[in-house]
Design an enzyme around this catalytic site. Structure first.
Site, short mmCIF file in Angstrom:
data_model
loop_
_atom_site.label_atom_id
_atom_site.label_comp_id
_atom_site.label_asym_id
_atom_site.label_seq_id
_atom_site.Cartn_x
_atom_site.Cartn_y
_atom_site.Cartn_z
N CYS A 74 0.84 -1.20 0.00
CA CYS A 74 0.00 0.00 0.00
C CYS A 74 0.88 1.25 0.00
O CYS A 74 1.99 1.24 0.55
CB CYS A 74 -0.90 0.05 1.24
N ASP A 75 0.35 2.30 -0.61
CA ASP A 75 1.03 3.58 -0.54
C ASP A 75 -0.01 4.69 -0.69
O ASP A 75 -0.96 4.56 -1.47
CB ASP A 75 2.08 3.73 -1.64
N SER A 76 0.16 5.76 0.07
CA SER A 76 -0.79 6.87 0.04
C SER A 76 -0.13 8.15 -0.45
O SER A 76 1.00 8.46 -0.08
CB SER A 76 -1.37 7.10 1.45
#
Length: 214
Positions: A74-76
């Site tokens: 995941c990456d935001s």
């Protein structure tokens, strides 16, 4: 038993999974995010979130420890005024961003990438458990901020919380006091959409209930 590995060192993500009753372990990738972005030349915030999530998932999936498991990266990335905002790291950057964000609205994009590292060969019954799936998607949520005065911003920065968060804020910590509303899945703003994970797991023929604590 199905195993899920979270390819992230984010305490918020692992806490979210734990509170959702999802069994998982953590294996942090050694991905150089700046190098990945430079290699592919991606600047769009939405695409950047997905690119980095994929890089993290695939890096961990290549490790021996991931054999037989499902790996989630995941990456935001926070999009504000058409710009991509990752972690500010310094107080000066965080302050400049938060002064602009005060009373305004931005979009938090969280990329999710799932790699199925389970064996795809058939067992004695002619059935294989793994799908070989490697797929991802982005969940986005619009975040509206309240007006913040400079003294509040300085006090918030002094806690250190916003320095290591995409966009310089959290919703599940002290920063929640400055958020007026969220249009979209609030889990996306935390950094991992559980409903999005459910969809990715389904593509790998896994029910999210298979990962619930018994």
């Amino acid at each position: 038993m199905v195993r899920l590995i979270l390819a992230s060192q984010s305490p918020a993500r692992t806490k979210l999974l734990a509170e959702a009753g999802i069994r998982h372990s953590i294996l942090v990738s050694d991905v150089d995010e700046d190098a990945v972005q430079a290699r592919y030349g991606v600047t769009d915030p939405h695409d950047t979130a997905l690119l980095l999530a994929r890089a993290k998932a695939e890096a961990v999936a290549a490790l021996p420890e991931a054999e037989g498991a499902l790996v989630l990266g995941c990456d935001s990335v926070f999009e504000f005024d058409g710009e991509a905002h990752g972690k500010p790291y310094t107080a000066d950057v965080a302050r400049e961003r938060m002064l602009r964000m005060s009373g305004n609205t931005g979009v938090l994009h969280t990329g999710h990438w799932l790699v199925d590292c389970r064996d795809t060969h058939s067992d004695d019954d002619g059935e294989g458990s793994g799908t070989g799936a490697t797929l991802g998607t982005v969940a986005s949520a619009e975040v509206a901020f309240l007006e913040m005065d400079p003294a509040e911003i300085d006090a918030y920065i002094a806690t250190g919380e916003p320095l290591h968060c995409a966009g310089s804020f959290t919703i599940d910590g002290l920063g929640g006091a400055f958020i007026r509303k969220v249009d979209g899945d609030p889990h996306t703003v935390v950094g991992l959409s559980v409903s999005t994970l459910r969809g990715l797991l389904a593509a790998a023929n896994v029910r999210i209930t298979d990962l619930w604590h018994s």
